[in-house]
Design a protein around this motif. Structure first.
Motif, PDB file in Angstrom:
ATOM      1  N   ASN A 161       9.080  11.026   5.129  1.00 22.14           N
ATOM      2  CA  ASN A 161       7.873  10.211   5.005  1.00 22.14           C
ATOM      3  C   ASN A 161       7.722   9.616   3.617  1.00 22.14           C
ATOM      4  O   ASN A 161       7.390   8.443   3.463  1.00 22.14           O
ATOM      5  CB  ASN A 161       6.642  11.053   5.355  1.00 22.14           C
ATOM      6  CG  ASN A 161       5.343  10.276   5.227  1.00 22.14           C
ATOM      7  OD1 ASN A 161       4.765  10.190   4.154  1.00 22.14           O
ATOM      8  ND2 ASN A 161       4.914   9.691   6.350  1.00 22.14           N
ATOM      9  N   THR A 162       7.972  10.424   2.560  1.00 21.11           N
ATOM     10  CA  THR A 162       7.653   9.997   1.199  1.00 21.11           C
ATOM     11  C   THR A 162       8.721  10.483   0.233  1.00 21.11           C
ATOM     12  O   THR A 162       9.241  11.588   0.360  1.00 21.11           O
ATOM     13  CB  THR A 162       6.281  10.557   0.767  1.00 21.11           C
ATOM     14  OG1 THR A 162       5.286  10.148   1.706  1.00 21.11           O
ATOM     15  CG2 THR A 162       5.899  10.070  -0.619  1.00 21.11           C
ATOM     16  N   ILE A 163       9.019   9.644  -0.749  1.00 17.22           N
ATOM     17  CA  ILE A 163       9.868  10.026  -1.865  1.00 17.22           C
ATOM     18  C   ILE A 163       9.104   9.746  -3.149  1.00 17.22           C
ATOM     19  O   ILE A 163       8.445   8.702  -3.280  1.00 17.22           O
ATOM     20  CB  ILE A 163      11.215   9.266  -1.845  1.00 17.22           C
ATOM     21  CG1 ILE A 163      12.073   9.683  -3.043  1.00 17.22           C
ATOM     22  CG2 ILE A 163      10.996   7.757  -1.829  1.00 17.22           C
ATOM     23  CD1 ILE A 163      13.480   9.111  -2.992  1.00 17.22           C
ATOM     24  N   PHE A 184       6.934   6.045  -6.382  1.00 22.69           N
ATOM     25  CA  PHE A 184       6.857   6.681  -5.068  1.00 22.69           C
ATOM     26  C   PHE A 184       6.870   5.619  -3.978  1.00 22.69           C
ATOM     27  O   PHE A 184       6.447   4.477  -4.169  1.00 22.69           O
ATOM     28  CB  PHE A 184       5.625   7.599  -4.952  1.00 22.69           C
ATOM     29  CG  PHE A 184       4.355   6.891  -4.581  1.00 22.69           C
ATOM     30  CD1 PHE A 184       3.439   6.523  -5.536  1.00 22.69           C
ATOM     31  CD2 PHE A 184       4.071   6.596  -3.253  1.00 22.69           C
ATOM     32  CE1 PHE A 184       2.258   5.873  -5.193  1.00 22.69           C
ATOM     33  CE2 PHE A 184       2.892   5.943  -2.903  1.00 22.69           C
ATOM     34  CZ  PHE A 184       1.987   5.584  -3.873  1.00 22.69           C
ATOM     35  N   ARG A 185       7.361   6.058  -2.837  1.00 22.90           N
ATOM     36  CA  ARG A 185       7.429   5.195  -1.655  1.00 22.90           C
ATOM     37  C   ARG A 185       7.137   6.075  -0.447  1.00 22.90           C
ATOM     38  O   ARG A 185       7.752   7.125  -0.256  1.00 22.90           O
ATOM     39  CB  ARG A 185       8.829   4.584  -1.519  1.00 22.90           C
ATOM     40  CG  ARG A 185       8.964   3.617  -0.342  1.00 22.90           C
ATOM     41  CD  ARG A 185       8.417   2.243  -0.711  1.00 22.90           C
ATOM     42  NE  ARG A 185       8.796   1.250   0.285  1.00 22.90           N
ATOM     43  CZ  ARG A 185       8.055   0.907   1.344  1.00 22.90           C
ATOM     44  NH1 ARG A 185       6.887   1.504   1.541  1.00 22.90           N
ATOM     45  NH2 ARG A 185       8.472   0.001   2.184  1.00 22.90           N
ATOM     46  N   LEU A 204       8.931  14.373   0.934  1.00 24.22           N
ATOM     47  CA  LEU A 204       8.019  14.890   1.952  1.00 24.22           C
ATOM     48  C   LEU A 204       8.576  14.571   3.331  1.00 24.22           C
ATOM     49  O   LEU A 204       8.761  13.408   3.686  1.00 24.22           O
ATOM     50  CB  LEU A 204       6.627  14.283   1.796  1.00 24.22           C
ATOM     51  CG  LEU A 204       5.602  14.654   2.870  1.00 24.22           C
ATOM     52  CD1 LEU A 204       5.313  16.153   2.844  1.00 24.22           C
ATOM     53  CD2 LEU A 204       4.312  13.863   2.696  1.00 24.22           C
ATOM     54  N   PHE A 205       8.852  15.624   4.106  1.00 20.48           N
ATOM     55  CA  PHE A 205       9.355  15.485   5.466  1.00 20.48           C
ATOM     56  C   PHE A 205       8.253  15.867   6.456  1.00 20.48           C
ATOM     57  O   PHE A 205       7.466  16.784   6.205  1.00 20.48           O
ATOM     58  CB  PHE A 205      10.571  16.385   5.693  1.00 20.48           C
ATOM     59  CG  PHE A 205      11.773  16.020   4.876  1.00 20.48           C
ATOM     60  CD1 PHE A 205      12.700  15.115   5.363  1.00 20.48           C
ATOM     61  CD2 PHE A 205      11.976  16.574   3.613  1.00 20.48           C
ATOM     62  CE1 PHE A 205      13.819  14.780   4.623  1.00 20.48           C
ATOM     63  CE2 PHE A 205      13.079  16.248   2.867  1.00 20.48           C
ATOM     64  CZ  PHE A 205      14.012  15.341   3.369  1.00 20.48           C
ATOM     65  N   THR A 206       8.229  15.172   7.576  1.00 23.39           N
ATOM     66  CA  THR A 206       7.293  15.487   8.663  1.00 23.39           C
ATOM     67  C   THR A 206       8.081  15.640   9.959  1.00 23.39           C
ATOM     68  O   THR A 206       8.053  14.762  10.837  1.00 23.39           O
ATOM     69  CB  THR A 206       6.227  14.381   8.794  1.00 23.39           C
ATOM     70  OG1 THR A 206       6.882  13.109   8.914  1.00 23.39           O
ATOM     71  CG2 THR A 206       5.311  14.364   7.585  1.00 23.39           C
ATOM     72  N   SER A 209       0.807  -1.218   0.000  1.00 20.13           N
ATOM     73  CA  SER A 209       0.000   0.000   0.000  1.00 20.13           C
ATOM     74  C   SER A 209       0.840   1.267   0.000  1.00 20.13           C
ATOM     75  O   SER A 209       0.300   2.366  -0.193  1.00 20.13           O
ATOM     76  CB  SER A 209      -0.925   0.008   1.216  1.00 20.13           C
ATOM     77  OG  SER A 209      -0.176  -0.072   2.422  1.00 20.13           O
ATOM     78  N   ASP A 210       2.156   1.156   0.203  1.00 20.24           N
ATOM     79  CA  ASP A 210       3.015   2.331   0.285  1.00 20.24           C
ATOM     80  C   ASP A 210       3.964   2.481  -0.896  1.00 20.24           C
ATOM     81  O   ASP A 210       4.788   3.393  -0.916  1.00 20.24           O
ATOM     82  CB  ASP A 210       3.847   2.283   1.572  1.00 20.24           C
ATOM     83  CG  ASP A 210       2.987   2.344   2.816  1.00 20.24           C
ATOM     84  OD1 ASP A 210       1.983   3.079   2.803  1.00 20.24           O
ATOM     85  OD2 ASP A 210       3.311   1.638   3.796  1.00 20.24           O
TER      86      ASP A 210
END
Length: 724
Positions: free
Chosen positions: A292-294, A283-284, A339-341, A246-247
Motif C-alpha cells: 500500500n505505502t512506501i 512517501f507514496r 506498509l502491506f495490506t 494526494s498520495d
C-alpha cells in the motif's frame, strides 16, 4: 502516508463502536468527557481545544497525544523535557532554567527514545548538559505523541521505557492558503519567549518556516534564593514539500539552533549549543492491494557544544583558571518503511533503519595559555546500528485487536580513545583502544486490545501487552564511566527488559478515566555508582598534556581510590498511571491524576535508585465560551526509598526528600477565533521545594549552596497567541 499506530487504532475503535470510519471522536462526546476546549469555542477548522492544558488524557492504550502550541501550566522552560511534565508518568531532572532530563516511569537517557520528525536525536555533552530535548522548541511543532513501554518496534532499538515523537503534521491541503501562528510570553525572571511560524500551503507544494527564541534571567526559589539558571536560546527552521497528488509527498527541511545556559548543579555552564540538521523524506501510498505505502527518509545532524567556567559565572578560586571543553557529534541515519495490506483486517509495517554517529572532544585546562579552538579535535567513539523490523495489526473480530512486532539490530561501537582521563587530572593507557564491539540486539512485543460499547455515550477498552527490549550501552555508559574491573567500560553487558503492561480506558457521558499498570524484570540493568573503591592510579600514568598543557601528578598516597563506575545488576520496577475527569456541570469539570513507580535492586538487596515519589494532581476548571479559569493542586509525597550514590547517567541518589504541595491558577480569554490570551500563577503559595530526581546544588560564587536545585518559586506569566 502510512497510517500511524494511533490513527489505525482510532479507526478500528470508531468502526467498532460507532459504525463509521471517522478518526475523530465526536465533539459532543469529548466535551461530555470533560477534556475538550474549556471555552467550547470552535477554532482551527472546527476542532475543540483547551485554553490552558494541565494534563493529557489517555485515549488509546499506552498512547497519549498533545498539541504543544497550546499554553500549559506549569509553564514549560521552552524545551522538550519540561513540556512532557504534563503527561502522567513523566518527571524532569532539574539542573537550572532549561535543559532538564526527562524521565518516564523513572527511566530516562537512552531508555527513552526521542524522535523529531522521524530523526533520532542525541546530545554530545559528557555530563548530559544537552540532553536531546534541549534542542527542541515544542511550540514550533504540531504534535507530541508518547508510546509507553516496549510496545512498538517502529522507532529504533532499546526504547525500553517508551518513545516520545515530536512531529510536524503533513496534510495535503485541497486549496491554497496561508497559515500563521505567532506567540509572545512574558514572566518572572524577565522570561521572554517568542515564536513566529508561517506557512504557504497549496495542493502542489507547501513552504513552512519558523523562528523562535527564549531568554530568562536567574529565577528565585520559594525562599527567595537566586538559582544560577539564566539562559538564552534561538531556533530557526524551514521545509519545502512537493505534493503532485494526494498520495505522493517529497519534502526537504533544515533546522538551525544555538544558545547558552547556566547550570546550578556543576562547575561549568553551557556557552554554545549549536545544532544544524538536514532531512529529506518521500512517501507514496495507494500503490496496490498488497503493497500500500512506501516511505523513505534520511537525515544528518551536527552538534557543536562548548562549556566553560567563566562566561556565565564568576571564576572561582578553585581551580582559579578559565577551563573550556568543546564536544561535538555528527549523526546521520535513514529509514525505509513499507506498509502491506494482505487482508482487509491485517496491516503489516516492515522495513529497516540505520544510524551512525561520531563523537569527538577537546579541552583546555587554561584558556589564558591555550585556547581550546587552537587544539585539534580528538575522536573518541563511533557508533553504528542497522535494524530490521516488522509490526502487524490484526482486527481479529469486532472490537478485538492483536498488535505484535519484532526487530533485530546489528549494533557496533569502536573505541577511539588512546588514553582514558581519570580524576586528579591524570590519564592511563586505554586497554580497549581501537577495539570494535559488535552485538545483535533483539526486541519484540505482543498486545491484545478489546473495546466494547456500554451505552450510546460510553465505551470501554481493556488491553494487555508483553514486551521485550535489549538496549545497548550508550556513550555516557561506555565512554564517560569506568567498569568495575577495568578503566574502560566497553565490555559492559547490554540491558534486557521484559515488561508487562495492562490497563483499562473508560469514556463515558460525564466521566472518563484510564488506568495503566506495568511491571518489569531487567537483566543486566546498567547502574552508575559514585564513590566506588578501586585500586589506585598506576604510578606510571601520564598527565593530561594531550589536552593542551602539562599538569604534574604526584605519586598516589593510597593503594585505593574512589571513582564513578557503571556495572550490571538485576533489577525490577513496577507502577501505575491513573487519569480521570468528571463533568460536574455544564461549565465545571474536574481532573485527577495519580502516578507511582517503585523498584528493587535485587543484586544489592536495595531499592532501585533515582525513582520519583508518588504524585497526585487535582484540577478544577470553570469554562464558558470565551473565558476559562482553572485551579491545579499538585501533591508530591516524600521519598525515603533511596540508595545513596547509585543511579543512572543522569544522576544518583544522595538523600531523601520531603513532601510538597504546589498550587497554581490560570485564566484564559478568547476575544475571537484568532486571538487567545492566557495568564497564570505557578506555585501560588511560593513553596520552596525540589524534585527528588533533581541534581545536587553546586558551590557557585555569589549563589547560596543548596542541597538540591530547587524549583522556581511563585511565577507569574502572561501569554498571547495569534493564529491566522
Amino acid at each position: 502516508m502510512p497510517r500511524s499506530t494511533k490513527d489505525t487504532t482510532k479507526e478500528e475503535i470508531a468502526n467498532t463502536l460507532k459504525g463509521k470510519a471517522s478518526l475523530r471522536i465526536p465533539l459532543s462526546l469529548i466535551m461530555l468527557a470533560g477534556w475538550a476546549c474549556p471555552a467550547s469555542l470552535l477554532a482551527n477548522g472546527g476542532e475543540m481545544e483547551e485554553m490552558v492544558v494541565t494534563g493529557v488524557r489517555t485515549e488509546l492504550p499506552l498512547n497519549l497525544v498533545t498539541d504543544p502550541k497550546l499554553p500549559r501550566q506549569p509553564l514549560p522552560a521552552n524545551d522538550g523535557a519540561d513540556y512532557l511534565k504534563t503527561i502522567p508518568g513523566f518527571s524532569v531532572v532539574r539542573k537550572g532554567g532549561t535543559s532538564g532530563d526527562p524521565l518516564l516511569r523513572g527511566m530516562g537517557g537512552s531508555r527513552l527514545g526521542l524522535l523529531l520528525d522521524g530523526e533520532s536525536i542525541v546530545g554530545s555533552g559528557s555530563g548530559r548538559m544537552d540532553p536531546p530535548t534541549a534542542y527542541l522548541f515544542p511550540e514550533s511543532l504540531d504534535e507530541i505523541e508518547v508510546i509507553k513501554g516496549p510496545q512498538t518496534v517502529l522507532y529504533g532499538p532499546g526504547n525500553s521505557t517508551g518513545v516520545a515523537l515530536f512531529k510536524q503534521l503533513r496534510e495535503r491541503p485541497t486549496e491554497s492558503a496561508w497559515d500563521m501562528h505567532a506567540s509572545l510570553l512574558g514572566g518572572n525572571a524577565e522570561r521572554t519567549d517568542g515564536l513566529f511560524d508561517i506557512a504557504y500551503k497549496s495542493p502542489v507544494f507547501s513552504l513552512r518556516s519558523s523562528a523562535a527564541s527564549a531568554t530568562a534571567n536567574d529565577y528565585k526559589d520559594g525562599d527567595g534564593n537566586h538559582i544560577h539558571s539564566q539562559y538564552s536560546r534561538w531556533n530557526g527552521k524551514a521545509s519545502l514539500a512537493w505534493t503532485p497528488d494526494s498520495d505522493t509527498r517529497l519534502e526537504l527541511g533544515s533546522t538551525f539552533s544555538d544558545g547558552e545556559a547556566a547550570f546550578a548543579d556543576r562547575g561549568l555552564d553551557g556557552t554554545k549549543f549549536a545544532r544544524e540538521s538536514y532531512r529529506a523524506s518521500y512517501f507514496r501510498r495507494s500503490l496496490g492491494d498488497l503493497l500500500n505505502t512506501i516511505e523513505l527518509q534520511g537525515y544528518f545532524t551536527y552538534i557543536d557544544h562548548v562549556m566553560d567556567n567563566n562566561s556565565l559565572r564568576a571564576l572561582s578560586a578553585m581551580p582559579g583558571r578559565p577551563i573550556a571543553m568543546n564536544l561535538d557529534s555528527e549523526t546521520y541515519g535513514a529509514k525505509l518503511s513499507l506498509l502491506f495490506t494482505p487482508l482487509d483486517t491485517v496491516e503489516l509495517t516492515t522495513g529497516l533503519d540505520t544510524r551512525n554517529s561520531r563523537h569527538s572532544s577537546r579541552m583546555s585546562m587554561n584558556q589564558n595559555q591555550v585556547d581550546y579552538r587552537r587544539l585539534p579535535r580528538r575522536e573518541d567513539a563511533e557508533f553504528s546500528q542497522v535494524g530490521i523490523f516488522s509490526e502487524a495489526r490484526w482486527q481479529w473480530s469486532s472490537g478485538q485487536r492483536w498488535i505484535a512486532g519484532a526487530r533485530l539490530d546489528d549494533w557496533k561501537v569502536r573505541d577511539l580513545r588512546k588514553a582514558i582521563s581519570l580524576a586528579g587530572m591524570s590519564s592511563v593507557d586505554n586497554p580497549t583502544a581501537g577495539v570494535t564491539r559488535k552485538e545483535l540486539l533483539h526486541s519484540g512485543f505482543l498486545r491484545y486490545e478489546h473495546s466494547w460499547q456500554n451505552a450510546p455515550a460510553s465505551s470501554t477498552t481493556v488491553f494487555a501487552g508483553l514486551g521485550y527490549s535489549e538496549r545497548s550501552p550508550d556513550y555516557w555508559e561506555i565512554f564517560v564511566r569506568e567498569a568495575e574491573d577495568s578503566f574502560s567500560a566497553l565490555d559492559i553487558n547490554a540491558e534486557k527488559t521484559t515488561q508487562l503492561d495492562v490497563g483499562v480506558i473508560y469514556d463515558g457521558e460525564n466521566a472518563s478515566a484510564s488506568l495503566s499498570i506495568f511491571a518489569n524484570d531487567i537483566r543486566d540493568y546498567l547502574i552508575v555508582q559514585t564513590g566506588y573503591r578501586k585500586p589506585a592510579i598506576p604510578s606510571d600514568s601520564h598527565s593530561m598534556s594531550s589536552m593542551g598543557e602539562s599538569v604534574p601528578m604526584g605519586a598516589p598516597m593510597d593503594t585505593t581510590r574512589t571513582t564513578m563506575v557503571v556495572r550490571n545488576i538485576q533489577a525490577r520496577s513496577w507502577g501505575l498511571e491513573l487519569d480521570a475527569s468528571y463533568q460536574l456541570a455544564d461549565s465545571w469539570r474536574t481532573i485527577f491524576t495519580l502516578t507511582s513507580v517503585r523498584g528493587a535492586n535485587d543484586s544489592d538487596n536495595t531499592t532501585l535508585a533515582q525513582l520519583p515519589p508518588l504524585e497526585a494532581r487535582l484540577g478544577l476548571y470553570y469554562e464558558i465560551p470565551q473565558w476559562s479559569a482553572g485551579f491545579l493542586w499538585r501533591a508530591i509525597a516524600s521519598q525515603d526509598r533511596v540508595d545513596i550514590g547509585k543511579g543512572t547517567i543522569i544522576g544518583q541518589d544522595f538523600g531523601p526528600t520531603d513532601s510538597a504541595d504546589v498550587v497554581s491558577i490560570n485564566a484564559g480569554w478568547r476575544p475571537n477565533t484568532n486571538l487567545l490570551l492566557t495568564a497564570g500563577i505557578d506555585n501560588l503559595l511560593n513553596k520552596s521545594y525540589a524534585e527528588h530526581v533533581s541534581r545536587a546544588g553546586a558551590g557557585i560564587a555569589n549563589f547560596p549552596q543548596l542541597t538540591r536545585v530547587n524549583e522556581p518559586g511563585r511565577t507569574l506569566w502572561l501569554k498571547g497567541i495569534y493564529r491566522l
